[in-house]
Design a protein around this motif. Structure first.
Motif, short mmCIF file in Angstrom:
data_model
loop_
_atom_site.label_atom_id
_atom_site.label_comp_id
_atom_site.label_asym_id
_atom_site.label_seq_id
_atom_site.Cartn_x
_atom_site.Cartn_y
_atom_site.Cartn_z
N LEU A 240 -2.17 114.54 34.50
CA LEU A 240 -3.15 114.31 35.55
C LEU A 240 -4.06 113.14 35.20
O LEU A 240 -4.46 112.98 34.04
N MET A 241 -4.37 112.32 36.21
CA MET A 241 -5.35 111.26 36.05
C MET A 241 -6.40 111.39 37.16
O MET A 241 -6.14 111.98 38.22
N TYR A 242 -7.57 110.82 36.91
CA TYR A 242 -8.68 110.85 37.86
C TYR A 242 -8.88 109.45 38.44
O TYR A 242 -8.69 108.45 37.75
N THR A 243 -9.28 109.38 39.70
CA THR A 243 -9.36 108.06 40.34
C THR A 243 -10.78 107.54 40.42
O THR A 243 -11.75 108.30 40.53
N PHE A 244 -10.87 106.21 40.36
CA PHE A 244 -12.13 105.48 40.46
C PHE A 244 -11.95 104.36 41.47
O PHE A 244 -10.92 103.67 41.45
N HIS A 245 -12.94 104.18 42.37
CA HIS A 245 -12.90 103.12 43.38
C HIS A 245 -14.14 102.23 43.23
O HIS A 245 -15.22 102.72 42.89
N PHE A 246 -13.97 100.95 43.54
CA PHE A 246 -15.13 100.06 43.55
C PHE A 246 -14.89 98.89 44.50
O PHE A 246 -13.74 98.53 44.78
N TYR A 247 -16.00 98.31 44.96
CA TYR A 247 -15.99 97.08 45.77
C TYR A 247 -16.99 96.13 45.14
O TYR A 247 -18.20 96.40 45.13
N ALA A 248 -16.49 95.03 44.59
CA ALA A 248 -17.23 94.25 43.61
C ALA A 248 -18.51 93.61 44.13
O ALA A 248 -19.44 93.39 43.36
N LYS A 249 -18.57 93.29 45.42
CA LYS A 249 -19.79 92.67 45.95
C LYS A 249 -20.96 93.65 45.92
O LYS A 249 -22.10 93.24 45.71
N ASP A 250 -20.68 94.92 46.14
CA ASP A 250 -21.73 95.94 46.16
C ASP A 250 -21.84 96.73 44.87
O ASP A 250 -22.92 97.18 44.50
N HIS A 251 -20.74 96.92 44.20
CA HIS A 251 -20.70 97.78 43.01
C HIS A 251 -20.69 96.90 41.77
O HIS A 251 -19.66 96.37 41.38
N ARG A 252 -21.84 96.80 41.16
CA ARG A 252 -22.07 95.80 40.14
C ARG A 252 -21.87 96.35 38.72
O ARG A 252 -21.02 97.19 38.49
N ASP A 253 -22.66 95.88 37.80
CA ASP A 253 -22.47 96.23 36.40
C ASP A 253 -22.60 97.72 36.13
O ASP A 253 -21.95 98.24 35.21
N SER A 254 -23.43 98.42 36.92
CA SER A 254 -23.57 99.86 36.68
C SER A 254 -22.24 100.57 36.94
O SER A 254 -21.90 101.55 36.25
N GLU A 277 -17.64 93.66 50.01
CA GLU A 277 -18.61 94.73 50.16
C GLU A 277 -17.88 96.05 50.33
O GLU A 277 -16.67 96.09 50.58
N ALA A 278 -18.62 97.15 50.21
CA ALA A 278 -18.01 98.48 50.32
C ALA A 278 -17.43 98.73 51.70
O ALA A 278 -16.63 99.65 51.88
N SER A 279 -17.78 97.90 52.66
CA SER A 279 -17.20 98.01 54.01
C SER A 279 -15.78 97.47 54.06
O SER A 279 -15.08 97.63 55.06
N GLY A 280 -15.34 96.81 52.97
CA GLY A 280 -14.05 96.14 52.98
C GLY A 280 -14.12 94.79 53.68
O GLY A 280 -13.11 94.16 53.94
N ASP A 281 -15.35 94.35 53.97
CA ASP A 281 -15.56 93.11 54.70
C ASP A 281 -16.66 92.32 53.98
O ASP A 281 -17.15 92.73 52.93
N GLY A 282 -17.05 91.21 54.57
CA GLY A 282 -18.11 90.41 53.99
C GLY A 282 -17.59 89.46 52.93
O GLY A 282 -16.39 89.36 52.69
N PRO A 283 -18.51 88.77 52.25
CA PRO A 283 -18.09 87.75 51.27
C PRO A 283 -17.42 88.36 50.05
O PRO A 283 -17.74 89.47 49.62
N ASN A 284 -16.48 87.60 49.50
CA ASN A 284 -15.85 87.99 48.24
C ASN A 284 -16.76 87.62 47.08
O ASN A 284 -17.45 86.60 47.11
N ASP A 285 -16.77 88.45 46.07
CA ASP A 285 -17.45 88.12 44.81
C ASP A 285 -16.39 88.16 43.72
O ASP A 285 -16.19 89.17 43.04
N PHE A 286 -15.68 87.05 43.57
CA PHE A 286 -14.59 87.01 42.61
C PHE A 286 -15.09 87.03 41.16
O PHE A 286 -14.38 87.47 40.26
N THR A 287 -16.31 86.55 40.95
CA THR A 287 -16.86 86.58 39.59
C THR A 287 -17.01 88.01 39.10
O THR A 287 -16.57 88.36 37.99
N MET A 288 -17.62 88.86 39.93
CA MET A 288 -17.78 90.26 39.55
C MET A 288 -16.43 90.96 39.53
O MET A 288 -16.14 91.75 38.63
#
Length: 351
Positions: A240-254, A277-288
């Motif tokens: 078994l594995m557990y899942t993690f989701h993120f959207y880099a523009k909104d979900h930062r270093d924390s 952004e967490a909406s799946g839209d908006g600007p990309n943050d490729f650095t993060m």
């Protein structure tokens, strides 16, 4: 996390064919028993790695070697089945050189609940198409609203029992039993997992199972919970594995720090993420996003990116209108997010 909250509005605004057929393909929603079982091509990711197994907090192949899978998630198959067809899947396997296809089947929002037979047959077809190309088929029970997965326990047991019965002899099947639990405690998610997993194991005792975590699969972080709750109260199940989701523009270093912490405690698979952004839209943050990518490569955390469609949002990899055609290879049909993620998939683990 979830951009999908706005998905009901999309369903009202966008009417797309719901045929149970992958457009441009000969694969249709055939009656039970009519699918010819596909074989894994020699040398393909799923053929080389075989039956996946959890080793410690890592994902290992049939030989016990730690590996990282990289690939794409479909958009909801009730809206964007036309983006999952022969030409696009050929591009994903051969041009993108992906390892895994996440098959995103919504439960509510006009998905499985509205026609269980149609959607189950669509998933059967997609599993065979992934298998033909040597991809792992990650079957995503895309439960979203209600956020408590226990709302769909009976449906989940029915669905996964049939999927496991049909595909139990495959070594490239991955079961993801809860997409993004939200507004619910970890103990409730755990009880759901321990109710559903035995249904799968009764048919298929070996294949990898994934379970979403609370707070839209953030180990509770997005709900302000203690991210250590999962490691302190693990699901009673093997492989078994557990899942993690993120959207880099909104979900930062924390969020990156949370991923570092939880992946050192329990096995983690990032089944959904974006550079937006967490909406799946908006600007990309490729650095993060690159910070996350670098860590996942270092820690060998497998991932699938959201999403393999031509939706108008920036998180959809194809330019609008692409899926009505047959040209999916190279950078030509891709938005910026598509070019970025294709490059990261093409430089994936060579096993």
């Amino acid at each position: 996390m979830s951009w999908q909250k706005s998905v009901v509005a999309l369903a009202a605004a966008v009417v797309l064919p719901l045929t149970g057929v992958m457009a441009g393909s000969s694969v249709a929603a055939a009656p039970e028993g009519d699918f010819a079982a596909a074989a894994l091509p020699p040398g393909s990711p799923a053929a080389v790695n075989g039956q996946l197994k959890v080793c410690g907090v890592k994902l290992c192949n049939k030989n016990g070697k730690q590996i990282q899978l990289r690939g794409m998630s479909t958009h909801g198959i009730q809206w964007y089945s036309q983006c999952v067809k022969t030409a696009s899947l050929d591009a994903l396997a051969n041009d993108w050189k992906a390892d895994v296809l996440r098959i995103s089947m919504y439960i509510q929002e006009g998905g499985y609940e509205s026609n269980p037979r149609k959607f189950t047959d669509m998933v059967h077809g997609y599993i065979e198409e992934a298998t033909k190309r040597g991809l792992y088929a990650l079957v995503d029970w895309h439960q979203l609203s209600p956020g408590d997965p226990n709302h769909n326990t009976t449906r989940a047991k029915t669905f996964f029992k049939e999927i496991a019965q049909r595909h139990k002899d495959k070594t490239n099947i991955i079961y993801d039993i809860a997409n993004e639990p939200n507004g619910v405690t970890w103990s409730r998610v755990k009880s759901y997992a321990e109710a559903v997993i035995p249904t799968i194991r009764a048919e298929d005792p070996d294949s990898l199972v994934l379970v979403g975590t609370h707070g839209w699969s953030t180990f509770g972080l997005s709900d302000g919970r203690n991210i250590n709750e999962v490691s302190q109260n693990k699901v009673n199940a093997s492989n078994l594995m557990y899942t993690f989701h993120f959207y880099a523009k909104d979900h930062r270093d924390s969020y990156l720090n949370a991923l570092r912490t939880v992946s050192s405690q329990v096995p983690v698979f990032v089944t959904e993420f974006g550079s937006q952004e967490a909406s799946g839209d908006g600007p990309n943050d490729f650095t993060m996003a690159n910070k996350f990518i670098s860590f996942m490569k270092e820690a060998k955390i497998s991932w699938t990116n959201w999403n393999f469609s031509d939706d108008h949002r920036t998180g959809a990899v194809f330019k609008s209108g692409t899926c009505s055609g047959s040209s999916f290879s190279g950078e030509g049909p891709l938005k910026d997010s598509g070019k970025w993620v294709r490059n990261h998939i093409r430089t994936a683990d060579d096993f």
